[in-house]
Motif scaffolding. Structure first.
Motif, mmCIF file in Angstrom:
data_model
loop_
_atom_site.group_PDB
_atom_site.id
_atom_site.type_symbol
_atom_site.label_atom_id
_atom_site.label_comp_id
_atom_site.label_asym_id
_atom_site.label_seq_id
_atom_site.Cartn_x
_atom_site.Cartn_y
_atom_site.Cartn_z
ATOM 1 N N THR A 66 92.400 -49.561 -19.894
ATOM 2 C CA THR A 66 92.683 -48.161 -20.203
ATOM 3 C C THR A 66 93.020 -48.001 -21.681
ATOM 4 O O THR A 66 92.591 -47.037 -22.331
ATOM 5 C CB THR A 66 93.841 -47.637 -19.335
ATOM 6 O OG1 THR A 66 93.515 -47.794 -17.946
ATOM 7 C CG2 THR A 66 94.112 -46.160 -19.614
ATOM 8 N N ALA A 67 93.787 -48.952 -22.217
ATOM 9 C CA ALA A 67 94.114 -48.921 -23.646
ATOM 10 C C ALA A 67 92.842 -49.012 -24.480
ATOM 11 O O ALA A 67 92.717 -48.359 -25.531
ATOM 12 C CB ALA A 67 95.060 -50.073 -23.987
ATOM 13 N N TYR A 68 91.901 -49.816 -24.011
ATOM 14 C CA TYR A 68 90.591 -49.944 -24.668
ATOM 15 C C TYR A 68 89.926 -48.572 -24.759
ATOM 16 O O TYR A 68 89.428 -48.167 -25.820
ATOM 17 C CB TYR A 68 89.746 -50.910 -23.846
ATOM 18 C CG TYR A 68 88.444 -51.374 -24.451
ATOM 19 C CD1 TYR A 68 87.468 -50.490 -24.901
ATOM 20 C CD2 TYR A 68 88.156 -52.731 -24.528
ATOM 21 C CE1 TYR A 68 86.266 -50.930 -25.425
ATOM 22 C CE2 TYR A 68 86.959 -53.198 -25.057
ATOM 23 C CZ TYR A 68 86.015 -52.283 -25.493
ATOM 24 O OH TYR A 68 84.830 -52.727 -26.004
ATOM 25 N N GLU A 69 89.923 -47.838 -23.649
ATOM 26 C CA GLU A 69 89.289 -46.511 -23.633
ATOM 27 C C GLU A 69 90.016 -45.541 -24.545
ATOM 28 O O GLU A 69 89.393 -44.725 -25.218
ATOM 29 C CB GLU A 69 89.233 -45.957 -22.210
ATOM 30 C CG GLU A 69 88.793 -44.515 -22.138
ATOM 31 C CD GLU A 69 87.667 -44.276 -21.150
ATOM 32 O OE1 GLU A 69 87.180 -43.142 -21.091
ATOM 33 O OE2 GLU A 69 87.263 -45.223 -20.466
ATOM 34 N N VAL A 70 91.347 -45.614 -24.563
ATOM 35 C CA VAL A 70 92.121 -44.719 -25.426
ATOM 36 C C VAL A 70 91.766 -44.964 -26.888
ATOM 37 O O VAL A 70 91.570 -44.029 -27.665
ATOM 38 C CB VAL A 70 93.632 -44.913 -25.190
ATOM 39 C CG1 VAL A 70 94.437 -44.150 -26.238
ATOM 40 C CG2 VAL A 70 94.024 -44.458 -23.794
ATOM 41 N N LEU A 71 91.670 -46.230 -27.280
ATOM 42 C CA LEU A 71 91.322 -46.566 -28.658
ATOM 43 C C LEU A 71 89.907 -46.096 -29.013
ATOM 44 O O LEU A 71 89.633 -45.738 -30.161
ATOM 45 C CB LEU A 71 91.441 -48.075 -28.875
ATOM 46 C CG LEU A 71 92.855 -48.650 -28.845
ATOM 47 C CD1 LEU A 71 92.819 -50.176 -28.932
ATOM 48 C CD2 LEU A 71 93.695 -48.084 -29.992
ATOM 49 N N ALA A 72 89.027 -46.131 -28.004
ATOM 50 C CA ALA A 72 87.632 -45.743 -28.237
ATOM 51 C C ALA A 72 87.407 -44.236 -28.106
ATOM 52 O O ALA A 72 86.301 -43.749 -28.379
ATOM 53 C CB ALA A 72 86.713 -46.473 -27.261
ATOM 54 N N LEU A 73 88.436 -43.476 -27.727
ATOM 55 C CA LEU A 73 88.268 -42.043 -27.467
ATOM 56 C C LEU A 73 87.680 -41.257 -28.646
ATOM 57 O O LEU A 73 86.794 -40.410 -28.428
ATOM 58 C CB LEU A 73 89.604 -41.421 -27.052
ATOM 59 C CG LEU A 73 89.797 -41.183 -25.555
ATOM 60 C CD1 LEU A 73 91.173 -40.619 -25.276
ATOM 61 C CD2 LEU A 73 88.717 -40.273 -24.992
ATOM 62 N N PRO A 74 88.122 -41.482 -29.877
ATOM 63 C CA PRO A 74 87.521 -40.719 -30.986
ATOM 64 C C PRO A 74 86.006 -40.903 -31.074
ATOM 65 O O PRO A 74 85.270 -39.940 -31.325
ATOM 66 C CB PRO A 74 88.225 -41.288 -32.226
ATOM 67 C CG PRO A 74 89.538 -41.784 -31.705
ATOM 68 C CD PRO A 74 89.236 -42.320 -30.342
ATOM 69 N N VAL A 75 85.546 -42.128 -30.839
ATOM 70 C CA VAL A 75 84.107 -42.399 -30.855
ATOM 71 C C VAL A 75 83.434 -41.738 -29.657
ATOM 72 O O VAL A 75 82.370 -41.124 -29.776
ATOM 73 C CB VAL A 75 83.830 -43.912 -30.860
ATOM 74 C CG1 VAL A 75 82.330 -44.187 -30.787
ATOM 75 C CG2 VAL A 75 84.430 -44.557 -32.098
ATOM 76 N N THR A 76 84.065 -41.864 -28.470
ATOM 77 C CA THR A 76 83.500 -41.281 -27.253
ATOM 78 C C THR A 76 83.350 -39.763 -27.392
ATOM 79 O O THR A 76 82.320 -39.187 -27.019
ATOM 80 C CB THR A 76 84.398 -41.596 -26.036
ATOM 81 O OG1 THR A 76 84.603 -43.005 -25.947
ATOM 82 C CG2 THR A 76 83.752 -41.103 -24.755
ATOM 83 N N ILE A 77 84.375 -39.111 -27.924
ATOM 84 C CA ILE A 77 84.332 -37.659 -28.100
ATOM 85 C C ILE A 77 83.191 -37.268 -29.028
ATOM 86 O O ILE A 77 82.450 -36.301 -28.778
ATOM 87 C CB ILE A 77 85.680 -37.147 -28.653
ATOM 88 C CG1 ILE A 77 86.781 -37.315 -27.587
ATOM 89 C CG2 ILE A 77 85.572 -35.686 -29.084
ATOM 90 C CD1 ILE A 77 88.177 -37.065 -28.110
ATOM 91 N N ARG A 78 83.034 -38.023 -30.105
ATOM 92 C CA ARG A 78 81.957 -37.735 -31.063
ATOM 93 C C ARG A 78 80.587 -37.927 -30.411
ATOM 94 O O ARG A 78 79.682 -37.112 -30.601
ATOM 95 C CB ARG A 78 82.103 -38.668 -32.270
ATOM 96 C CG ARG A 78 81.025 -38.496 -33.335
ATOM 97 C CD ARG A 78 81.039 -37.112 -33.931
ATOM 98 N NE ARG A 78 80.047 -36.987 -34.992
ATOM 99 C CZ ARG A 78 79.636 -35.834 -35.501
ATOM 100 N NH1 ARG A 78 80.140 -34.694 -35.038
ATOM 101 N NH2 ARG A 78 78.742 -35.799 -36.462
ATOM 102 N N VAL A 79 80.432 -39.004 -29.632
ATOM 103 C CA VAL A 79 79.158 -39.272 -28.967
ATOM 104 C C VAL A 79 78.828 -38.163 -27.970
ATOM 105 O O VAL A 79 77.688 -37.679 -27.918
ATOM 106 C CB VAL A 79 79.198 -40.637 -28.243
ATOM 107 C CG1 VAL A 79 77.984 -40.805 -27.336
ATOM 108 C CG2 VAL A 79 79.235 -41.774 -29.266
ATOM 109 N N VAL A 80 79.816 -37.738 -27.181
ATOM 110 C CA VAL A 80 79.594 -36.660 -26.207
ATOM 111 C C VAL A 80 79.183 -35.374 -26.911
ATOM 112 O O VAL A 80 78.264 -34.667 -26.476
ATOM 113 C CB VAL A 80 80.862 -36.433 -25.359
ATOM 114 C CG1 VAL A 80 80.774 -35.110 -24.589
ATOM 115 C CG2 VAL A 80 81.052 -37.583 -24.387
#
Length: 231
Positions: A190-204
């Motif tokens: 879950t911490a992995y996903e939180v750290l990756a959230l800025p990238v995920t939001i941009r990709v979406v």
């Protein structure tokens, strides 16, 4: 943005589907190596497996649950094929001059119990992740993507750990250690996903702009075995 009536075979969709399958197969290979993260003993699969949940979130957010369902089953089948072919190759007698059989077996000689636990846990965790992401998007009217991404990961990864560890390692790992092992996996992923959230939001955001899709799963079936493209 328009609504998706069935899984689209656009280039972004195909690329995410391929990456999803590659991550699952790579995770199988990396799971062989045991690593230490501080006091925790984990597997190297941790560095890639959470990416499949991030891709799952992107698929549901842009194309909807039905499209994610197709990719999840495709990932399952490709992973099964990889494990099956690896087991066949491992069972073949090595050439007399080849000295790498022991190492090859360590990577491809996956025990049937662990393989079965891995497959079941993947299906349960992936579909729960997609379901939570889909339902929360409708309930929140498309808002709070970060909250939905984190909540769906906690549910999906939690279910994955609850299924995998007892089935694969029950009786091998002491039962009093099992809860700590499962909890540490969920927390770190879950911490992995939180750290990756800025990238995920941009990709979406880029995917929505490119495809002009923003799917809300209203009046659909969440049956994981459904083959009706309209349900």
């Amino acid at each position: 943005m328009k609504q998706l009536s069935h899984p689209s075979a656009s280039m972004p969709f195909l690329c995410l589907g391929i990456l999803f399958c590659v991550c699952l197969i790579t995770a199988n290979l990396l799971e062989v190596k045991q690593i230490a993260v501080g006091p925790l003993q984990l597997t190297a699969g941790l560095i890639v497996f959470p990416i499949s949940y991030i891709i799952n979130d992107c698929l549901v957010e842009v194309w909807g649950y039905r499209a994610a369902r197709v990719v999840i089953w495709l990932g399952f089948l490709m992973n099964f094929l990889f494990v099956l072919l690896g087991a066949v190759a491992d069972a073949l007698p090595p050439a007399p001059y080849w000295q790498g059989q022991e190492g090859f077996h360590a990577i491809f000689g996956l025990a049937p119990r662990i393989a079965a636990a891995s497959f079941i846990a993947f299906l349960v965790g992936s579909f729960l992740n997609a379901y939570v992401m889909s339902r929360m998007k409708v309930r929140h009217r498309g808002r709070h993507f970060s909250l939905r991404a984190i909540a769906s990961t906690i549910v999906g990864e939690g279910a994955d750990s609850l299924v995998f560890f007892p089935l694969a390692l029950g009786g091998v790992v002491p039962w009093e250690v099992m809860p700590i092992l499962m909890l540490s996996q969920v927390v770190l992923k879950t911490a992995y996903e939180v750290l990756a959230l800025p990238v995920t939001i941009r990709v979406v955001r880029l995917l929505k702009q490119h495809t002009r899709l923003d799917t809300f799963d209203r009046d659909i079936s969440y049956n994981i075995f459904s083959t009706d493209k309209n349900k």
